[in-house]
Motif scaffolding. Sequence first.
Motif, PDB file in Angstrom:
ATOM      1  N   ASN A 148       0.833  -1.214   0.000  1.00  0.00           N
ATOM      2  CA  ASN A 148       0.000   0.000   0.000  1.00  0.00           C
ATOM      3  C   ASN A 148       0.862   1.257   0.000  1.00  0.00           C
ATOM      4  OD1 ASN A 148      -2.370  -1.472   0.009  1.00  0.00           O
ATOM      5  ND2 ASN A 148      -2.562  -1.453   2.245  1.00  0.00           N
ATOM      6  N   LYS A 149       1.968   1.203   0.746  1.00  0.00           N
ATOM      7  CA  LYS A 149       2.873   2.351   0.772  1.00  0.00           C
ATOM      8  C   LYS A 149       3.394   2.651  -0.623  1.00  0.00           C
ATOM      9  CE  LYS A 149       7.189   4.035   2.807  1.00  0.00           C
ATOM     10  NZ  LYS A 149       8.285   3.772   3.773  1.00  0.00           N
ATOM     11  N   LYS A 151       1.898   2.080  -3.370  1.00  0.00           N
ATOM     12  CA  LYS A 151       0.811   2.716  -4.136  1.00  0.00           C
ATOM     13  C   LYS A 151       0.733   4.209  -3.831  1.00  0.00           C
ATOM     14  CE  LYS A 151      -2.109  -1.445  -4.344  1.00  0.00           C
ATOM     15  NZ  LYS A 151      -3.397  -2.045  -3.912  1.00  0.00           N
ATOM     16  N   TYR A 152       0.830   4.552  -2.542  1.00  0.00           N
ATOM     17  CA  TYR A 152       0.800   5.961  -2.163  1.00  0.00           C
ATOM     18  C   TYR A 152       2.015   6.716  -2.714  1.00  0.00           C
ATOM     19  CZ  TYR A 152      -3.189   5.418   0.984  1.00  0.00           C
ATOM     20  OH  TYR A 152      -4.443   5.195   1.500  1.00  0.00           O
ATOM     21  N   ALA A 376       0.256  12.562  -1.587  1.00  0.00           N
ATOM     22  CA  ALA A 376      -0.586  11.420  -1.951  1.00  0.00           C
ATOM     23  C   ALA A 376      -1.949  11.471  -1.282  1.00  0.00           C
ATOM     24  CB  ALA A 376       0.125  10.119  -1.584  1.00  0.00           C
ATOM     25  N   TYR A 377      -2.098  12.320  -0.248  1.00  0.00           N
ATOM     26  CA  TYR A 377      -3.318  12.276   0.549  1.00  0.00           C
ATOM     27  C   TYR A 377      -4.210  13.483   0.297  1.00  0.00           C
ATOM     28  CZ  TYR A 377      -1.172   8.440   3.056  1.00  0.00           C
ATOM     29  OH  TYR A 377      -0.602   7.242   3.357  1.00  0.00           O
ATOM     30  N   SER A 462       1.922   4.542   4.793  1.00  0.00           N
ATOM     31  CA  SER A 462       3.014   5.322   4.194  1.00  0.00           C
ATOM     32  C   SER A 462       4.163   5.560   5.160  1.00  0.00           C
ATOM     33  CB  SER A 462       2.481   6.665   3.693  1.00  0.00           C
ATOM     34  OG  SER A 462       1.563   6.471   2.644  1.00  0.00           O
TER      35      SER A 462
END
Length: 483
Positions: A148-149, A151-152, A376-377, A462
């Motif tokens: 997932n990290k 991806k971010y 990313a957020y 992340s």
Amino acid sequence: MLRQIICGTLLVVATSSANSIVGVSPEDQHLYNPTIIDGIQYWHCLNDSSIRLTYDQINDNYCDCPDGSDEPGTNACPDTKFYCTNKGHFSNYIDGFKVNDGVCDYDYCCDGTDEIDGLCQNKCGEIHQQYIEYKEGVDKFMETALKNKEKYLQIAKGRKDQLISKQRKEQNQLSLLKKQWEGLQLELENNQLQAELEQEEPSVYQALSDKFNDLNQKLQVNKDSVNSNNNNIETLEQILRTLSNNYNPNFNDPAVKESINKFKQYISNKQQHVDKRDIFEETQNVVDKLQETAKSLTYGGEIVVPTLTNTIHYYFQLFTNTFLKSQQPKVSHFSNNELSGQIDQLEKQIKTLANKLKDTTTDLNTNAGPNDILRAYDTINKKIAGYHYRINLLNSIYQDDILIGRFKEYKDDKVYFDYGSRCWNGPQRSGDVEFVCGKGPDIVSVSEPQKCHYHFIIQGESWCNVLTEEEVRGNFKIDYDKL
């Protein structure tokens, strides 16, 4: 009596084996090898070899050495460490003052060796099984978290690449607008210069038009005055002529007689009449001819000492007119007013685009954390203790409709916000955000360590990194309910 029993027990432990001193790791056991003199075993303090003890003074529950090295297995000396073997789990150290304190410190000594035999059971097998299950869970979570990290990180990279692309696009657009502005500005200047070059030099008549008008007015005034005087003279002569012709000589009036005689004398001596109107007409003809001649003559104006700029401009024009006659200046399709309007419009567009480029560049140069991860957020939302919090890591934080603060900087692994809404009878609100590894993004806590300053903790994948074995062990907590 109890002290003697304990000391006797400790003595047996300390002397049961020269290579097995309680509280000392296997790697350091050699430091406690005795020295035999005349058949007696001695030992020296580790940090002061001048102090010699008999071997049975080790772990006798009395602190003889200043560094406490003679009591590795008791709590007699301060600032010492007790070694726990923890067979079946991981060896560890516990502070010396916790030894024999009546508490089973399984977090450090799962084998219970820090206490008197029988007080604490050996739980190393159970605890190690908990650790294995914990580590398996950590490994499984980290495998997913690191994916997932990544991806971010890709999202952050993509958004930064978009900013770079936007910056380049705005730079190119700004450059194009400036070139258009320069082209229109040059076209306007060329129009103005061409108009100046094509403008005829003023004639002498134009330069002296005011004086010619003044002269004509004065000639007309004098002409009118002379005509009026001539009319008055003719009237007077007619009166005197009538009097002379109709005079009765028998009427003896000396004054009348004298006037008649002088009139006759005036008439006889009067020259042939010259019509002064002819003189005025001739004068007017001369002035008219002078005006016509003046119209055909150009007027160079004042003599001015040329400046360096004017001199260069003059010789440049002379050069172009002499050698580049075939190159005609570009003819504009717009009037000067139209060009000025287009230039004003372009200047507004340039100003607007320059401000946008400035904002984009500022955004691009903002420290957005490692690998720009903050980009990313989007907004992170959560309701905590009845308040709805909205956190945009690169913009602002809101508590319901109250502004906690606007982004200030990323520093020391935290994001800082300031210039929020002012507290009631207090300072402006501010805040900081700290990050931890975990499933997220999620706001896990909000606190107010200082008045009107808020501290947030956000967890997310992340902020997860590959853990070492030591870090996994350090994070492991025993579930005492399962022991």
